[in-house]
Scaffold this active site. Sequence first.
Site, PDB file in Angstrom:
ATOM      1  N   LYS A   1       0.105   4.263  -0.205  1.00  0.00           N
ATOM      2  CA  LYS A   1      -0.529   5.438   0.414  1.00  0.00           C
ATOM      3  C   LYS A   1      -0.347   6.663  -0.507  1.00  0.00           C
ATOM      4  CE  LYS A   1      -0.139   3.100   4.759  1.00  0.00           C
ATOM      5  NZ  LYS A   1      -0.019   3.100   6.198  1.00  0.00           N
TER       6      LYS A   1
ATOM      7  N   ASN B   1       0.875  -1.179   0.000  1.00  0.00           N
ATOM      8  CA  ASN B   1       0.000   0.000   0.000  1.00  0.00           C
ATOM      9  C   ASN B   1       0.912   1.229   0.000  1.00  0.00           C
ATOM     10  OD1 ASN B   1      -1.795   2.037   0.444  1.00  0.00           O
ATOM     11  ND2 ASN B   1      -2.408   1.376   2.501  1.00  0.00           N
TER      12      ASN B   1
ATOM     13  N   GLU C   1      -6.688   4.433   7.947  1.00  0.00           N
ATOM     14  CA  GLU C   1      -6.483   5.869   7.680  1.00  0.00           C
ATOM     15  C   GLU C   1      -7.727   6.473   7.036  1.00  0.00           C
ATOM     16  OE1 GLU C   1      -2.802   5.344   5.573  1.00  0.00           O
ATOM     17  OE2 GLU C   1      -1.788   4.883   7.451  1.00  0.00           O
TER      18      GLU C   1
ATOM     19  N   HIS D   1      -9.338   0.954   4.900  1.00  0.00           N
ATOM     20  CA  HIS D   1      -8.068   1.123   5.616  1.00  0.00           C
ATOM     21  C   HIS D   1      -8.296   2.040   6.817  1.00  0.00           C
ATOM     22  CE1 HIS D   1      -3.985   2.326   6.563  1.00  0.00           C
ATOM     23  NE2 HIS D   1      -3.590   1.237   5.922  1.00  0.00           N
TER      24      HIS D   1
ATOM     25  N   GLU E   1      -5.023  -5.292  10.549  1.00  0.00           N
ATOM     26  CA  GLU E   1      -3.995  -4.288  10.833  1.00  0.00           C
ATOM     27  C   GLU E   1      -4.320  -3.591  12.144  1.00  0.00           C
ATOM     28  OE1 GLU E   1      -2.084  -2.884   6.845  1.00  0.00           O
ATOM     29  OE2 GLU E   1      -3.691  -1.533   7.432  1.00  0.00           O
TER      30      GLU E   1
ATOM     31  N   SER F   1       3.785  -2.301  10.253  1.00  0.00           N
ATOM     32  CA  SER F   1       5.241  -2.322  10.421  1.00  0.00           C
ATOM     33  C   SER F   1       5.894  -3.637   9.986  1.00  0.00           C
ATOM     34  CB  SER F   1       5.610  -1.981  11.871  1.00  0.00           C
ATOM     35  OG  SER F   1       5.206  -0.654  12.183  1.00  0.00           O
TER      36      SER F   1
ATOM     37  N   GLY G   1       2.882   2.064  10.793  1.00  0.00           N
ATOM     38  CA  GLY G   1       3.878   3.123  10.649  1.00  0.00           C
ATOM     39  C   GLY G   1       4.592   3.492  11.933  1.00  0.00           C
TER      40      GLY G   1
HETATM   41  O1  G3H Z   1      -1.611  -0.618   4.583  1.00  0.00           O
HETATM   42  C1  G3H Z   1      -0.557  -0.772   5.195  1.00  0.00           C
HETATM   43  C2  G3H Z   1      -0.460  -0.493   6.592  1.00  0.00           C
HETATM   44  O2  G3H Z   1      -1.082   0.686   6.925  1.00  0.00           O
HETATM   45  C3  G3H Z   1       0.867  -0.733   7.215  1.00  0.00           C
HETATM   46  O3  G3H Z   1       1.732   0.356   7.073  1.00  0.00           O
HETATM   47  P1  G3H Z   1       3.247   0.213   7.616  1.00  0.00           P
HETATM   48  O4  G3H Z   1       3.774  -1.058   7.020  1.00  0.00           O
HETATM   49  O5  G3H Z   1       3.928   1.424   7.144  1.00  0.00           O
HETATM   50  O6  G3H Z   1       3.135   0.103   9.107  1.00  0.00           O
END
Ligand code: G3H
Length: 262
Positions: free
Chosen positions: A11, A9, A96, A94, A166, A212, A172
Amino acid sequence: MRQVIIAGNWKMYKTAGEARRLVEDLKPLVGATQVEIVVCPPFTALAAAVNAASGTNISVGAQDLFWEDEGPYTGEVSGPMLKDLGCRFCIIGHSERRQYFGETDASVRKKVQAAFRSDLIPIVCVGETLAEREDGKTLEVCRRQVEEGLGGLTPEKIARLVVAYEPVWAIGTGKTATPQDAQEVIGFIRELLGKMYGKDPAQRCRIQYGGSVKPENIASFMEQPDIDGALVGGASLDPISFAAIVNTAAEAKGKQRAHSLI
Ligand SMILES: O=C[C@H](O)COP(=O)(O)O
């Protein structure tokens, strides 16, 4: 046997040109793996990614879609538009989007149905916040998100879709759930889907862990029997680390399956 699926992803990162280069760089690093690889760039870079991934084992997904197929909805993008571009997957719900854009279980449900209408495979995100975890509400929250977001489907659709567990506090932050905790929640989600739609579709549904994930920790998640892959954020923006996650996941799942046959 469920095929391992690793999705990146991206983002709100990468222009169209950067997306093309990332996919070009990724191709030789992942080779002919058995893992299903998905990259999910922003809308503006989807066409470039589809183009660069053409003829490879890399699929492209969007990060969201609207629940209507067309209409006066300024700024929105629909399932038929994504399908037409060459997308195969679409991330839905998601955290977010839930946190910053008011996404709810009800909107997730409508978007999942819209994705299927356009023959897109939804990657549906669920997971608890830190406060919910500290209140001991992890399973309750995931139950609500699954029952409400994934209600009203058919067993055939459940067998096709992907769920990403998640924990919000792990996104993150560099913190991850322990592989055992992730297995417990993911096992619970599979059992719940079994109660809702039957054991066979629940066994075929792929469930990822996200939060993460890095080349250094992916193996410990893939060693868990119910974890079928990962939804990767930050580490998917670099072709070397994303490829290392893909390749390590394939190897670790192979070992776990061989071990479970002994
Ligand atoms: O969609 C992916 C997640 O939000 C994980 O993000 P991350 O790997 O940066 O923690």
